[in-house]
Design an enzyme around this catalytic site. Structure first.
Site, mmCIF file in Angstrom:
data_model
loop_
_atom_site.group_PDB
_atom_site.id
_atom_site.type_symbol
_atom_site.label_atom_id
_atom_site.label_comp_id
_atom_site.label_asym_id
_atom_site.label_seq_id
_atom_site.Cartn_x
_atom_site.Cartn_y
_atom_site.Cartn_z
ATOM 1 C CB CYS A 12 -8.922 20.447 8.411
ATOM 2 S SG CYS A 12 -9.691 20.591 6.780
ATOM 3 C CG HIS A 41 -19.654 22.004 1.876
ATOM 4 N ND1 HIS A 41 -19.544 20.640 1.877
ATOM 5 C CD2 HIS A 41 -20.044 22.346 0.621
ATOM 6 C CE1 HIS A 41 -19.866 20.172 0.685
ATOM 7 N NE2 HIS A 41 -20.159 21.184 -0.102
ATOM 8 C CG HIS A 74 -15.580 18.928 -1.107
ATOM 9 N ND1 HIS A 74 -15.953 20.200 -1.465
ATOM 10 C CD2 HIS A 74 -15.745 18.856 0.231
ATOM 11 C CE1 HIS A 74 -16.332 20.861 -0.390
ATOM 12 N NE2 HIS A 74 -16.224 20.071 0.648
ATOM 13 C CG HIS A 128 -20.046 15.325 0.527
ATOM 14 N ND1 HIS A 128 -18.747 15.395 0.069
ATOM 15 C CD2 HIS A 128 -20.151 16.235 1.520
ATOM 16 C CE1 HIS A 128 -18.098 16.306 0.781
ATOM 17 N NE2 HIS A 128 -18.932 16.831 1.667
ATOM 18 C CD GLU A 130 -14.236 12.740 0.596
ATOM 19 O OE1 GLU A 130 -14.311 13.651 1.440
ATOM 20 O OE2 GLU A 130 -13.834 11.597 0.856
ATOM 21 C CB SER A 244 -20.078 21.766 6.809
ATOM 22 O OG SER A 244 -19.075 21.069 7.492
HETATM 23 S S1 SF4 Z 1 -10.193 15.425 3.754
HETATM 24 FE FE1 SF4 Z 1 -11.519 17.193 4.031
HETATM 25 S S2 SF4 Z 1 -11.775 17.375 6.266
HETATM 26 FE FE2 SF4 Z 1 -10.033 15.991 5.901
HETATM 27 S S3 SF4 Z 1 -8.206 17.325 5.957
HETATM 28 FE FE3 SF4 Z 1 -8.862 17.206 3.815
HETATM 29 S S4 SF4 Z 1 -10.247 18.961 3.514
HETATM 30 FE FE4 SF4 Z 1 -10.015 18.636 5.718
#
Ligand code: SF4
Length: 307
Positions: A12, A41, A74, A128, A130, A244
């Protein structure tokens, strides 16, 4: 026989940007570059960056004073920035922050909700980075995190026990869209349908029980593509790092459709017998999976099945 590869598969923009930041920083720096935690990840990505001289540390104490430092995609709690500052590492001095803007958005949403009197609950994975990072922007270790839709009862118990009059639920960016819907449905079933959706711009904070859709669009696209393919496939290959979150969600989504699903990290794990008597093969990959791994897997499937 057909091979269906998800349109949105692999990196992404947040992951791409984090890797670019780490590579550029290491290239420009005369000193060693440190990354705190797994930048993204994916084991292969990490190994590639290690080969470029980047050192990954899990313990912040292992980062020396003044060291050139990159923070992962994250997101981090404020305590990380404070600790780094005490080592003379900050935004003006050696720190490159690769936090994805969509993670920062969740932090900002959570902080704003908290400042407007809401008890903020996170739908996310307790271990996690995040969710840990977001929780530190709210109540630190005391932030309530719910991992599964089936645990809706614990959310209601938490609200009732503490007599909270205003509650907001936000989600980790990489959780399952269906899982989040299910969680809210399960809560509402036993909570008089009190939870209502609040838009991301947080207009109308007069409502007392709200949930905000903070799952990021790249995660949503990967989940809906996987769903499309899984509906038609006899066998699904999901590629992603072992840790991930979004890749594991793709594998879970594929299994929801009853299709034989294999979650792999690399081409070496593919087994020829998985494709015996299979007509429609689906391939999808999490947001931290590099294209090279996806291509190796699809090439090998073509070889095995003589496509
Ligand atoms: S929040 Fe995480 S999965 Fe979503 S765009 Fe950002 S890095 Fe990618």
């Amino acid at each position: 026989m057909s091979l269906m590869v998800a349109k949105h598969a692999g990196f992404c923009f947040g992951v791409k940007k984090a890797i670019e930041i780490a590579e550029e920083t290491a290239l420009k720096s005369k000193e060693k570059t440190y990354v705190y935690g797994q930048l993204v990840h994916n084991e292969r990505v990490i190994e590639d960056l290690q080969k470029k001289g980047i050192e990954f540390v899990e313990n912040i104490d292992d980062i020396p004073e003044n060291a050139v430092t990159v923070l992962r995609a994250h997101g981090e709690p404020g305590t990380t920035y404070k600790k780094l500052k005490s080592k003379n590492i900050d935004n003006n001095n050696n720190l490159k922050d690769a936090t994805c803007p969509l993670v920062t958005l969740v932090h900002n949403v959570a902080i704003k909700l908290k400042n407007n009197g809401y008890e903020v609950i996170i739908f996310g994975k307790k271990n996690h980075p995040e969710s840990i990072g977001t929780s530190y922007h709210i109540k630190g270790k005391d932030t309530f995190i719910v991992e599964y839709p089936e645990d809706s009862g614990s959310v209601i118990e938490h609200i009732n026990k503490n007599n909270f009059g205003k509650v907001a639920i936000v989600s980790q960016t990489t959780m399952s869209v269906n899982g989040y819907d299910k969680l809210i449905q399960n809560i509402n079933k036993n909570f008089n349908d009190k939870f209502e959706q609040l838009s991301l711009n947080l207009k109308d904070m007069g409502k007392n029980f709200v949930f905000v859709d903070t799952i990021c669009n790249p995660t949503k696209q990967r989940q809906s593509d996987t769903e499309e393919i899984a509906k038609k496939a006899d066998v699904m290959i999901v590629i992603g790092g072992k840790n991930s979150s979004n890749s594991k969600e793709l594998a879970a989504k594929s299994k929801e459709f009853g299709v034989q699903t294999y979650f792999i990290q690399s081409v070496e794990q593919l087994k020829e017998e998985w494709f015996n008597n299979k007509e429609n093969i689906g391939v999808t990959a999490g947001a931290s999976t590099p294209d090279i791994t996806i291509n190796e897997v699809t090439d090998r499937i073509k070889e095995i099945t003589s496509m």
